[in-house]
Design a protein around this motif. Structure first.
Motif, PDB file in Angstrom:
ATOM      1  N   LYS A 350       0.855  -1.201   0.000  1.00  0.00           N
ATOM      2  CA  LYS A 350       0.000   0.000   0.000  1.00  0.00           C
ATOM      3  C   LYS A 350       0.888   1.247   0.000  1.00  0.00           C
ATOM      4  O   LYS A 350       0.969   1.987   0.986  1.00  0.00           O
ATOM      5  CB  LYS A 350      -0.896   0.003   1.237  1.00  0.00           C
ATOM      6  CG  LYS A 350      -1.951  -1.091   1.231  1.00  0.00           C
ATOM      7  CD  LYS A 350      -2.923  -0.906   2.395  1.00  0.00           C
ATOM      8  CE  LYS A 350      -4.001  -1.974   2.351  1.00  0.00           C
ATOM      9  NZ  LYS A 350      -4.669  -2.111   3.643  1.00  0.00           N
ATOM     10  N   LEU A 351       1.570   1.425  -1.108  1.00  0.00           N
ATOM     11  CA  LEU A 351       2.589   2.467  -1.148  1.00  0.00           C
ATOM     12  C   LEU A 351       2.018   3.873  -1.022  1.00  0.00           C
ATOM     13  O   LEU A 351       2.572   4.736  -0.340  1.00  0.00           O
ATOM     14  CB  LEU A 351       3.419   2.344  -2.434  1.00  0.00           C
ATOM     15  CG  LEU A 351       4.159   1.011  -2.583  1.00  0.00           C
ATOM     16  CD1 LEU A 351       5.059   1.027  -3.820  1.00  0.00           C
ATOM     17  CD2 LEU A 351       4.996   0.716  -1.363  1.00  0.00           C
ATOM     18  N   TYR A 384      12.028   0.607  -4.110  1.00  0.00           N
ATOM     19  CA  TYR A 384      12.344  -0.706  -4.685  1.00  0.00           C
ATOM     20  C   TYR A 384      11.111  -1.511  -5.038  1.00  0.00           C
ATOM     21  O   TYR A 384      10.108  -1.495  -4.331  1.00  0.00           O
ATOM     22  CB  TYR A 384      13.186  -1.521  -3.701  1.00  0.00           C
ATOM     23  CG  TYR A 384      14.510  -0.905  -3.357  1.00  0.00           C
ATOM     24  CD1 TYR A 384      14.648  -0.086  -2.242  1.00  0.00           C
ATOM     25  CD2 TYR A 384      15.628  -1.148  -4.151  1.00  0.00           C
ATOM     26  CE1 TYR A 384      15.857   0.484  -1.931  1.00  0.00           C
ATOM     27  CE2 TYR A 384      16.845  -0.582  -3.837  1.00  0.00           C
ATOM     28  CZ  TYR A 384      16.959   0.239  -2.732  1.00  0.00           C
ATOM     29  OH  TYR A 384      18.164   0.795  -2.417  1.00  0.00           O
ATOM     30  N   GLU A 385      11.233  -2.255  -6.118  1.00  0.00           N
ATOM     31  CA  GLU A 385      10.150  -3.157  -6.488  1.00  0.00           C
ATOM     32  C   GLU A 385      10.087  -4.308  -5.490  1.00  0.00           C
ATOM     33  O   GLU A 385       9.018  -4.791  -5.129  1.00  0.00           O
ATOM     34  CB  GLU A 385      10.420  -3.710  -7.888  1.00  0.00           C
ATOM     35  CG  GLU A 385       9.218  -3.624  -8.803  1.00  0.00           C
ATOM     36  CD  GLU A 385       9.506  -4.291 -10.136  1.00  0.00           C
ATOM     37  OE1 GLU A 385      10.056  -3.615 -11.015  1.00  0.00           O
ATOM     38  OE2 GLU A 385       9.192  -5.494 -10.255  1.00  0.00           O
ATOM     39  N   LYS A 386      11.266  -4.782  -5.100  1.00  0.00           N
ATOM     40  CA  LYS A 386      11.313  -5.860  -4.106  1.00  0.00           C
ATOM     41  C   LYS A 386      12.095  -5.361  -2.896  1.00  0.00           C
ATOM     42  O   LYS A 386      13.270  -5.696  -2.722  1.00  0.00           O
ATOM     43  CB  LYS A 386      12.009  -7.096  -4.695  1.00  0.00           C
ATOM     44  CG  LYS A 386      11.209  -7.814  -5.732  1.00  0.00           C
ATOM     45  CD  LYS A 386      11.613  -9.283  -5.815  1.00  0.00           C
ATOM     46  CE  LYS A 386      10.812  -9.980  -6.910  1.00  0.00           C
ATOM     47  NZ  LYS A 386      11.523 -11.077  -7.519  1.00  0.00           N
ATOM     48  N   PRO A 387      11.446  -4.570  -2.087  1.00  0.00           N
ATOM     49  CA  PRO A 387      12.167  -3.936  -0.980  1.00  0.00           C
ATOM     50  C   PRO A 387      12.848  -4.938  -0.049  1.00  0.00           C
ATOM     51  O   PRO A 387      13.907  -4.650   0.507  1.00  0.00           O
ATOM     52  CB  PRO A 387      11.077  -3.140  -0.240  1.00  0.00           C
ATOM     53  CG  PRO A 387       9.779  -3.617  -0.774  1.00  0.00           C
ATOM     54  CD  PRO A 387      10.012  -4.205  -2.109  1.00  0.00           C
ATOM     55  N   GLU A 388      12.261  -6.130   0.082  1.00  0.00           N
ATOM     56  CA  GLU A 388      12.840  -7.101   1.012  1.00  0.00           C
ATOM     57  C   GLU A 388      14.213  -7.578   0.556  1.00  0.00           C
ATOM     58  O   GLU A 388      14.988  -8.101   1.342  1.00  0.00           O
ATOM     59  CB  GLU A 388      11.896  -8.295   1.210  1.00  0.00           C
ATOM     60  CG  GLU A 388      11.641  -9.117  -0.030  1.00  0.00           C
ATOM     61  CD  GLU A 388      10.500  -8.568  -0.875  1.00  0.00           C
ATOM     62  OE1 GLU A 388      10.012  -7.469  -0.547  1.00  0.00           O
ATOM     63  OE2 GLU A 388      10.123  -9.233  -1.845  1.00  0.00           O
ATOM     64  N   GLY A 393      16.297  -3.819   3.276  1.00  0.00           N
ATOM     65  CA  GLY A 393      15.339  -4.901   3.508  1.00  0.00           C
ATOM     66  C   GLY A 393      15.191  -5.301   4.962  1.00  0.00           C
ATOM     67  O   GLY A 393      14.193  -5.901   5.352  1.00  0.00           O
ATOM     68  N   TYR A 394      16.177  -4.941   5.775  1.00  0.00           N
ATOM     69  CA  TYR A 394      16.117  -5.368   7.173  1.00  0.00           C
ATOM     70  C   TYR A 394      14.913  -4.774   7.902  1.00  0.00           C
ATOM     71  O   TYR A 394      14.449  -5.322   8.901  1.00  0.00           O
ATOM     72  CB  TYR A 394      17.419  -5.010   7.907  1.00  0.00           C
ATOM     73  CG  TYR A 394      17.805  -3.551   7.831  1.00  0.00           C
ATOM     74  CD1 TYR A 394      18.609  -3.084   6.796  1.00  0.00           C
ATOM     75  CD2 TYR A 394      17.355  -2.644   8.787  1.00  0.00           C
ATOM     76  CE1 TYR A 394      18.955  -1.745   6.712  1.00  0.00           C
ATOM     77  CE2 TYR A 394      17.703  -1.316   8.710  1.00  0.00           C
ATOM     78  CZ  TYR A 394      18.506  -0.862   7.674  1.00  0.00           C
ATOM     79  OH  TYR A 394      18.849   0.459   7.592  1.00  0.00           O
ATOM     80  N   PHE A 395      14.391  -3.639   7.383  1.00  0.00           N
ATOM     81  CA  PHE A 395      13.202  -3.065   8.025  1.00  0.00           C
ATOM     82  C   PHE A 395      12.014  -4.009   7.957  1.00  0.00           C
ATOM     83  O   PHE A 395      11.113  -3.959   8.788  1.00  0.00           O
ATOM     84  CB  PHE A 395      12.807  -1.750   7.348  1.00  0.00           C
ATOM     85  CG  PHE A 395      13.656  -0.578   7.751  1.00  0.00           C
ATOM     86  CD1 PHE A 395      14.424   0.091   6.816  1.00  0.00           C
ATOM     87  CD2 PHE A 395      13.658  -0.134   9.063  1.00  0.00           C
ATOM     88  CE1 PHE A 395      15.199   1.190   7.186  1.00  0.00           C
ATOM     89  CE2 PHE A 395      14.433   0.960   9.438  1.00  0.00           C
ATOM     90  CZ  PHE A 395      15.208   1.618   8.498  1.00  0.00           C
TER      91      PHE A 395
END
Lengths: 467, 243
Positions: A350-351, A384-388, A393-395
């Motif tokens: 839900k950006l 990012y498209e794939k933030p993880e 990504g640690y968030f």
């Protein structure tokens, strides 16, 4: 930035604990987030390792180093004792480890087989065999002697020649040099040279050629096994010490109480009471004095809410039950919760809503020292498209939720009216944590007083048996 | 060696001698160092989980996984099996325990003759405890005597155990501790350790070792520095350096 905590009797009184604890929480939880950012970075001691031979600082006229800088050949016809072809590694041996080790393979022993392996200092005279000068040592192949600073050496081990693999090492725990031949230890001598030491190789008669291995290839000698033996020696001495009975159980119990893991605690209590014989935890009195079961149920509930990503509910409940914690919207706890809400929105894609929320609740932290870098990293999730899979990504990981839950937990503990001022800092650390910190610092300090040589205690390594 | 070199070496040695007086570290400095340590919550959770798992507290381990997200290092189902064996021995149901161990992994008893002997010995003790004298003797002859013949230590243990039969009132027997419940626990512990080892898991939790290491580390550092200690391990309270 003033890092010492303000006096306990501040004008704000006991109800808003943010002033006193704000400093503590600030340093602690925000730093923990910064620590998480570096988690995937390789956890080494920050020392450069020798990787190849040093072509600049070598006895240039007498030898030739190969282009890959891993082998050396004597090209001259030697005439006297000051035309040795010596070459050092490009970096000194690291010291913040249990051992250092490297090997040479004798490809050609030339006319006289006067090869040597050893350690020298940076200032070494590069035309003499290692060991012929003070503050150096060398194991020589032509006579099998060990030289350490004088012209005359002492009998040490077998000679070595073509096709032999010879190794030289430093054991920082025992403060010794050791040498090996074809996979077996030859001997050891005390290391009485201080300061940085360079792995050194020397050749001295025509056509001698030696290959060097700084670890890129498998060693002939089982250095890992040797290290394991050394660690075992220390471990056996440690095991002989005695500790109060069942102390482990007490520490686990206070840990669970401290962080509010109520369900685990109940199962743990049941298990310890129904074992045969029941485990008697001596420290029951100390546990009660701590009053660490204060607000246990609420803390457990808040942890659950945060871990499930139900941040709105958590905030609402906090306003209801512990308004003093969320009164100051710029406090660390509020920051962490708002951040987490933002993260949860990003997690489910839900950006747009995330951006709105960020503007509303997080923008105020931009420009505030202590928060800014984290806010920026957090906002980067949107990109990012794939933030993880990104560097931020640690968030999105479980550990971040745990961190926020821990912060809420600490804040609630700090509202305990029964807690004396003096003990206020202990709502931040469980007893177990204090012990682990003390252990780490004692080991670090001891090493630092030992010329910074040797291994130190790192919990992460111990847990992964990487010691 | 030149005179100059000798002189320099001597100076270096003198430097070292000066260093044998201890470094003084104030409480403030020490606390700064403590706070600077990078300790991860996940690692502490892992340490606790390791404790729960090695001790065999399955429910606690499951709850901890749920409440903290920490993953247990071995399959929790194997803990349940292991605990069932341990419990059986603790309750004196040795035959049942042996069956369970073999169900779990037949190699454990095959590769552990000492353990197997101790289990059989425990079985004998239970028979004696129940007053089943004839059955006990038969069991001793058929199952334990052959092992005793192969191994001197086993034979001595066997003789001690059989001695229990001789006394009407066990409380007067010199080897009466064999009848103690604590002996069951000892055997149970042995089985527990063997199962853990067979699963390539360390048989002891890491936490107690770390506590010993703390004592050791403080002792070591005492040789070179004066600094705040932790004396009471159960509270972790920092005591000022005594001066």
């Amino acid at each position: 930035m003033n890092s010492s905590p303000p006096p306990a009797n501040s004008a704000n009184g006991d109800t808003t604990n943010n002033v006193v604890n704000g400093q503590d929480l600030n340093l602690n939880f925000l730093d923990k987030i910064r620590l998480a950012a570096t988690r995937n970075a390789k956890e080494d001691e920050g020392e450069d390792l020798p990787t190849e031979l040093n072509t600049i600082n070598s006895a240039g006229g007498f030898l030739v180093v190969s282009p890959d800088k891993l082998s050396v050949k004597y090209t001259n016809t030697n005439l006297h004792g000051h035309d040795v072809g010596v070459v050092q590694a490009n970096k000194p041996a690291p010291i913040k480890c249990l051992t250092y080790y490297f090997e040479i393979f004798v490809k050609d022993s030339g006319i006289k087989g006067q090869i040597a392996i050893g350690f020298t200092k940076e200032s070494f005279k590069m035309r003499r065999q290692p060991g012929w000068e003070v503050n150096s040592c060398g194991y020589h192949g032509d006579d099998g002697f060990l030289y350490r600073g004088q012209g005359k050496g002492e009998p040490f081990g077998p000679k070595y020649t073509k096709d032999d693999t010879v190794g030289g090492g430093i054991n920082y725990a025992s403060q010794e040099f050791f040498f090996t031949k074809n996979g077996a230890i030859v001997g050891k001598i005390p290391k009485d040279i201080r300061g940085h030491l360079f792995p050194t190789v020397a050749v001295h008669s025509q056509n001698e050629e030696v290959l060097v291995n700084f670890g890129k290839k498998k060693f002939a000698f089982d250095i890992k096994g040797y290290e394991a033996l050394e660690r075992n020696k220390q471990q056996m001495a440690i095991e002989k010490l005695s500790t109060p009975p069942n102390i482990g159980y007490g520490l686990v119990k206070t840990y669970l109480l401290h962080y509010g893991y109520e369900e685990t605690l109940n199962a743990f209590n049941l298990a310890t009471q129904t074992t045969v014989p029941p485990i008697h935890i001596d420290q029951e009195n100390a546990i009660d004095e701590d009053d660490s079961s204060y607000a246990l149920k609420q803390r457990k509930n808040f942890r659950q809410l945060v871990r499930n990503g139900e941040i709105d509910t958590a905030l609402a409940e906090l306003r209801n039950l512990y308004p003093q914690i969320v009164q100051d919207d710029k406090s660390v706890v509020c920051f962490l919760l708002h951040c987490q809400k933002f993260i949860e929105l990003v997690r489910v894609g839900k950006l747009e809503e995330g951006v709105k929320y960020g503007r509303l609740e997080l923008a105020k932290f931009v420009g505030l020292t202590g928060f800014q870098d984290i806010v920026e990293d957090c906002f980067a999730l949107l990109v990012y498209e794939k933030p993880e899979e990104s560097s931020v990504g640690y968030f999105l990981e479980d550990s971040q939720r745990e961190l926020v839950a821990d912060a809420v937990n600490a804040a609630i503990l700090s509202t305990n009216p029964n807690k004396k001022d003096v003990q206020r800092s202990c709502h931040l650390q469980s007893h177990l944590e204090k012990l682990l910190r003390q252990l780490t610092v004692c080991c670090l300090e001891r090493r630092s007083l030992n010329g910074d040589q040797g291994e130190t205690f790192r919990l992460h390594h111990v847990l992964n048996n990487n010691r | 060696m030149s005179l100059f070199r000798i002189f320099i070496n001597q100076l270096e040695e003198d430097d070292e001698d000066m260093a044998t007086s201890k470094k003084m570290i104030t409480r403030e400095e020490w606390e700064k160092k403590l706070n600077a340590v990078k300790l991860r919550k996940e690692d502490m959770n892992t340490l606790v989980m390791n404790f729960l798992v090695t001790e065999g507290y399955v429910e606690a381990a499951e709850k901890f996984q749920r409440e903290s997200g920490t993953k247990p290092e071995i399959d929790l189902a194997t803990i349940t099996d292991r605990m069932a064996v341990k419990k059986a021995v603790q309750n004196g149901n040795v035959e049942d325990a042996i069956e369970k161990v073999n169900d779990l992994n037949p190699e454990i008893l095959d590769t552990n003759p000492e353990l197997f002997f101790h289990l059989q010995q425990q079985r004998l003790i239970e028979l004696i405890r129940q007053g089943k004298t004839e059955e006990a003797l038969e069991f001793a002859q058929e199952e334990l005597a052959p092992r005793g013949e192969e191994n001197q230590a086993f034979l001595e243990e066997l003789e001690k155990t059989v001695a229990l039969l001789v006394f009407d009132d066990a409380s007067t027997c010199p080897v009466k501790e064999l009848l103690d419940l604590s002996h069951r626990l000892k055997t149970a512990s042995e089985v527990n350790a063997a199962i853990l080892t067979s699963q390539s898991h360390e048989k002891d939790p890491k936490l107690p070792s770390l506590l010993k290491m703390l004592i050791w580390a403080q002792n070591q550092l005492d040789e070179k520095a004066v600094y705040p200690h932790i004396i009471d391990l159960s509270t972790g309270k920092l005591e000022d350096p005594s001066e």
